[in-house]
Design a protein around this motif. Sequence first.
Motif, PDB file in Angstrom:
ATOM      1  N   ALA A 225      33.033 -58.329  36.382  1.00 36.54           N
ATOM      2  CA  ALA A 225      33.362 -57.793  37.810  1.00 36.54           C
ATOM      3  C   ALA A 225      32.016 -57.085  38.208  1.00 36.54           C
ATOM      4  CB  ALA A 225      34.634 -57.190  37.927  1.00 36.54           C
ATOM      5  N   LYS A 226      31.708 -55.981  37.411  1.00 33.51           N
ATOM      6  CA  LYS A 226      30.663 -55.065  37.974  1.00 33.51           C
ATOM      7  C   LYS A 226      29.391 -55.881  38.067  1.00 33.51           C
ATOM      8  CE  LYS A 226      28.390 -50.941  36.415  1.00 33.51           C
ATOM      9  NZ  LYS A 226      28.365 -49.629  35.499  1.00 33.51           N
ATOM     10  N   GLU A 227      28.909 -56.705  37.077  1.00 36.34           N
ATOM     11  CA  GLU A 227      27.787 -57.512  37.098  1.00 36.34           C
ATOM     12  C   GLU A 227      27.790 -58.447  38.613  1.00 36.34           C
ATOM     13  OE1 GLU A 227      25.943 -61.356  35.110  1.00 36.34           O
ATOM     14  OE2 GLU A 227      27.205 -60.145  33.810  1.00 36.34           O
ATOM     15  N   LEU A 228      28.946 -59.025  38.945  1.00 34.89           N
ATOM     16  CA  LEU A 228      28.931 -60.042  40.119  1.00 34.89           C
ATOM     17  C   LEU A 228      28.760 -58.990  41.289  1.00 34.89           C
ATOM     18  CD1 LEU A 228      31.937 -62.219  39.147  1.00 34.89           C
ATOM     19  CD2 LEU A 228      29.388 -62.826  39.309  1.00 34.89           C
ATOM     20  N   THR A 229      29.304 -57.781  41.356  1.00 33.23           N
ATOM     21  CA  THR A 229      29.409 -56.935  42.364  1.00 33.23           C
ATOM     22  C   THR A 229      27.770 -56.352  42.905  1.00 33.23           C
ATOM     23  OG1 THR A 229      31.429 -56.169  42.074  1.00 33.23           O
ATOM     24  CG2 THR A 229      30.145 -54.779  43.419  1.00 33.23           C
ATOM     25  N   LEU A 230      27.107 -55.891  41.806  1.00 38.08           N
ATOM     26  CA  LEU A 230      25.884 -55.636  41.535  1.00 38.08           C
ATOM     27  C   LEU A 230      24.832 -56.526  42.355  1.00 38.08           C
ATOM     28  CD1 LEU A 230      25.590 -53.795  38.348  1.00 38.08           C
ATOM     29  CD2 LEU A 230      25.783 -52.649  40.546  1.00 38.08           C
ATOM     30  N   SER A 231      25.123 -57.828  41.965  1.00 40.35           N
ATOM     31  CA  SER A 231      24.526 -58.955  42.623  1.00 40.35           C
ATOM     32  C   SER A 231      24.614 -58.898  44.008  1.00 40.35           C
ATOM     33  CB  SER A 231      24.658 -60.384  41.850  1.00 40.35           C
ATOM     34  OG  SER A 231      24.328 -61.496  42.535  1.00 40.35           O
ATOM     35  N   GLN A 232      25.864 -58.761  44.324  1.00 39.14           N
ATOM     36  CA  GLN A 232      26.262 -58.896  46.050  1.00 39.14           C
ATOM     37  C   GLN A 232      25.387 -57.654  46.552  1.00 39.14           C
ATOM     38  OE1 GLN A 232      30.243 -58.924  46.521  1.00 39.14           O
ATOM     39  NE2 GLN A 232      30.584 -60.997  45.864  1.00 39.14           N
ATOM     40  N   LEU A 250      38.433 -53.000  38.486  1.00 42.68           N
ATOM     41  CA  LEU A 250      37.892 -51.647  38.434  1.00 42.68           C
ATOM     42  C   LEU A 250      36.263 -51.608  38.183  1.00 42.68           C
ATOM     43  CD1 LEU A 250      40.680 -50.103  36.004  1.00 42.68           C
ATOM     44  CD2 LEU A 250      40.277 -49.991  38.535  1.00 42.68           C
ATOM     45  N   GLY A 251      35.695 -52.696  37.626  1.00 43.53           N
ATOM     46  CA  GLY A 251      34.253 -53.093  37.726  1.00 43.53           C
ATOM     47  C   GLY A 251      33.636 -52.808  38.974  1.00 43.53           C
ATOM     48  N   VAL A 252      34.383 -53.531  40.046  1.00 41.94           N
ATOM     49  CA  VAL A 252      33.800 -53.548  41.297  1.00 41.94           C
ATOM     50  C   VAL A 252      33.673 -52.345  41.813  1.00 41.94           C
ATOM     51  CG1 VAL A 252      34.234 -54.622  43.625  1.00 41.94           C
ATOM     52  CG2 VAL A 252      34.862 -55.854  41.451  1.00 41.94           C
ATOM     53  N   LEU A 253      34.557 -51.398  41.792  1.00 42.62           N
ATOM     54  CA  LEU A 253      34.747 -50.264  42.336  1.00 42.62           C
ATOM     55  C   LEU A 253      33.470 -49.213  41.724  1.00 42.62           C
ATOM     56  CD1 LEU A 253      38.703 -49.313  42.572  1.00 42.62           C
ATOM     57  CD2 LEU A 253      36.955 -50.733  44.091  1.00 42.62           C
ATOM     58  N   GLU A 254      33.698 -49.400  40.403  1.00 42.55           N
ATOM     59  CA  GLU A 254      32.554 -48.787  39.826  1.00 42.55           C
ATOM     60  C   GLU A 254      31.148 -48.945  40.254  1.00 42.55           C
ATOM     61  OE1 GLU A 254      30.847 -47.943  35.043  1.00 42.55           O
ATOM     62  OE2 GLU A 254      32.751 -49.064  35.536  1.00 42.55           O
ATOM     63  N   ALA A 255      30.779 -50.307  40.257  1.00 40.04           N
ATOM     64  CA  ALA A 255      29.546 -50.705  40.757  1.00 40.04           C
ATOM     65  C   ALA A 255      29.266 -50.332  42.269  1.00 40.04           C
ATOM     66  CB  ALA A 255      29.383 -52.306  40.550  1.00 40.04           C
ATOM     67  N   ALA A 256      30.209 -50.378  43.052  1.00 39.07           N
ATOM     68  CA  ALA A 256      29.885 -49.744  44.485  1.00 39.07           C
ATOM     69  C   ALA A 256      29.513 -48.294  44.644  1.00 39.07           C
ATOM     70  CB  ALA A 256      30.889 -50.084  45.404  1.00 39.07           C
ATOM     71  N   ASN A 257      30.250 -47.621  43.820  1.00 36.94           N
ATOM     72  CA  ASN A 257      29.957 -46.055  43.690  1.00 36.94           C
ATOM     73  C   ASN A 257      28.585 -45.782  42.972  1.00 36.94           C
ATOM     74  OD1 ASN A 257      31.118 -43.572  43.632  1.00 36.94           O
ATOM     75  ND2 ASN A 257      30.659 -43.453  41.341  1.00 36.94           N
ATOM     76  N   GLU A 258      28.270 -46.603  41.979  1.00 33.96           N
ATOM     77  CA  GLU A 258      26.942 -46.300  41.096  1.00 33.96           C
ATOM     78  C   GLU A 258      25.691 -46.439  42.396  1.00 33.96           C
ATOM     79  OE1 GLU A 258      26.419 -48.516  37.615  1.00 33.96           O
ATOM     80  OE2 GLU A 258      27.929 -47.212  36.605  1.00 33.96           O
ATOM     81  N   LYS A 259      25.869 -47.590  43.088  1.00 30.55           N
ATOM     82  CA  LYS A 259      24.950 -48.089  44.265  1.00 30.55           C
ATOM     83  C   LYS A 259      24.944 -47.306  45.653  1.00 30.55           C
ATOM     84  CE  LYS A 259      22.301 -50.486  43.454  1.00 30.55           C
ATOM     85  NZ  LYS A 259      21.004 -50.375  42.762  1.00 30.55           N
ATOM     86  N   GLY A 260      25.941 -46.361  45.431  1.00 32.45           N
ATOM     87  CA  GLY A 260      26.071 -45.378  46.649  1.00 32.45           C
ATOM     88  C   GLY A 260      26.401 -46.242  47.939  1.00 32.45           C
ATOM     89  N   VAL A 261      27.361 -47.438  47.669  1.00 35.17           N
ATOM     90  CA  VAL A 261      27.975 -48.222  48.900  1.00 35.17           C
ATOM     91  C   VAL A 261      29.352 -48.004  48.895  1.00 35.17           C
ATOM     92  CG1 VAL A 261      25.947 -49.516  48.832  1.00 35.17           C
ATOM     93  CG2 VAL A 261      27.669 -50.417  47.611  1.00 35.17           C
ATOM     94  N   TYR A 262      30.069 -48.880  49.538  1.00 32.32           N
ATOM     95  CA  TYR A 262      31.499 -48.773  49.578  1.00 32.32           C
ATOM     96  C   TYR A 262      32.267 -49.741  48.943  1.00 32.32           C
ATOM     97  CZ  TYR A 262      29.289 -45.455  53.056  1.00 32.32           C
ATOM     98  OH  TYR A 262      28.762 -44.384  53.458  1.00 32.32           O
ATOM     99  N   SER A 263      33.544 -49.627  48.857  1.00 33.85           N
ATOM    100  CA  SER A 263      34.599 -50.494  48.367  1.00 33.85           C
ATOM    101  C   SER A 263      35.838 -50.302  48.906  1.00 33.85           C
ATOM    102  CB  SER A 263      34.509 -50.452  46.774  1.00 33.85           C
ATOM    103  OG  SER A 263      35.084 -49.390  46.373  1.00 33.85           O
ATOM    104  N   ILE A 264      36.259 -51.277  48.647  1.00 37.09           N
ATOM    105  CA  ILE A 264      38.000 -51.546  49.143  1.00 37.09           C
ATOM    106  C   ILE A 264      38.699 -51.704  48.016  1.00 37.09           C
ATOM    107  CG2 ILE A 264      39.603 -52.495  50.720  1.00 37.09           C
ATOM    108  CD1 ILE A 264      37.488 -52.915  52.631  1.00 37.09           C
ATOM    109  N   GLY A 265      39.799 -50.999  47.715  1.00 36.59           N
ATOM    110  CA  GLY A 265      40.821 -51.145  46.625  1.00 36.59           C
ATOM    111  C   GLY A 265      41.927 -52.228  46.793  1.00 36.59           C
TER     112      GLY A 265
END
Length: 356
Positions: A225-232, A250-265
């Motif tokens: 999930a994190k990998e797919l999010t980073l690609s997006q 949870l991997g989606v939220l982690e990726a968004a946080n690391e890249k300094g962008v936003y997410s929706i739980g």
Amino acid sequence: MRKKFNSKFLVAIFASIMLILSACGGEKSSNDEGKDSKGTSDTGDELSVGYYVNATLGDKSFFDSVKRGVDQAEKELGYKVKTIEGGTNQGDWAAGIESMVSSGKYDVILVGTSQTVEMVDELAQKYPDQKFIFFDDVVDQPNVYSMTYSQSEGSFLAGAFAGLVTTSDELEGGNPEKVVGFVGGMDIPIINDFKSGYEQGAHYVDKDIKVVSSIIGNFADAPKAKELTLSQINSQKADIVYQVAAAAGLGVLEAANEKGVYSIGVDSNQNDLYPGSVLTSMMKNLDTSTFRALEMFKDGDLPFGTHEELGVKEEGVGLAQDDLYDEHVPQSIRDKMDEIQQKLKDGEIEVKSTLK
């Protein structure tokens, strides 16, 4: 010479025996007491609920939310509770649920999701005296009460929110591109309904917004999930991503946080996992609806054989608008979301569901 028995003595003995037998036969033990037709106890005995998790707990969203409702019923309604985690191997689930049913220990069994519909449908027919509460999909049997949530309406709110974020110039993590992301657990009807509502909400704000989506293939693989999010984020320029993937999300939220962008739980309030990055969460209020169903069951009012859908109007779904939301979301976006939510409640906005 034989002695003669006193007839009055014999009558007295016989009467005493009959009195003892009558007293024993007329007294019912707690094990002999049945349940009424709606599943409530005739004697006020402690009711038992079995919660079968067709996954594992710890997702901080979907299954954990149901568990909160079960725990509340234990604390406030006096239920005896047993929770069994079925794991991620779908081949184990049918046997796991049937083991709970065949044990005869539970007044009602709580289970859900579209992945177990056929299993529970078969078991409900095989064990017609067992009562079930089924969540997040429908099992059409007389001993099953089903409750679903309008994830299309809730996701419309998430999509509108994402649209306002990606077109805003008040948030540092945004970019000039009108691109929002969606990451789902599996390509199944209910996840596609989430996606459809999200797209409708984003396009309600701006028809030119691009929605990019990815499917993980399960609800457990957070690294994928994190990998797919980073690609997006990196390749497709999404500056906000909506996760609908239970523990994998949870991997989606982690990726968004690391890249300094936003997410929706999703499902539960996940705003505090990455404050300022997770701006809001689309909540299916599984905890409150689970408690409500168990309370109705205890009172003998749960309508088995029926299905209820809980939407924005019924507060079955909605956005997490807590202190973190107030702190990190611009006032202009909060005001607009209040307006959109009220229009949904009033029926001024109609959200189409792919499940109807």
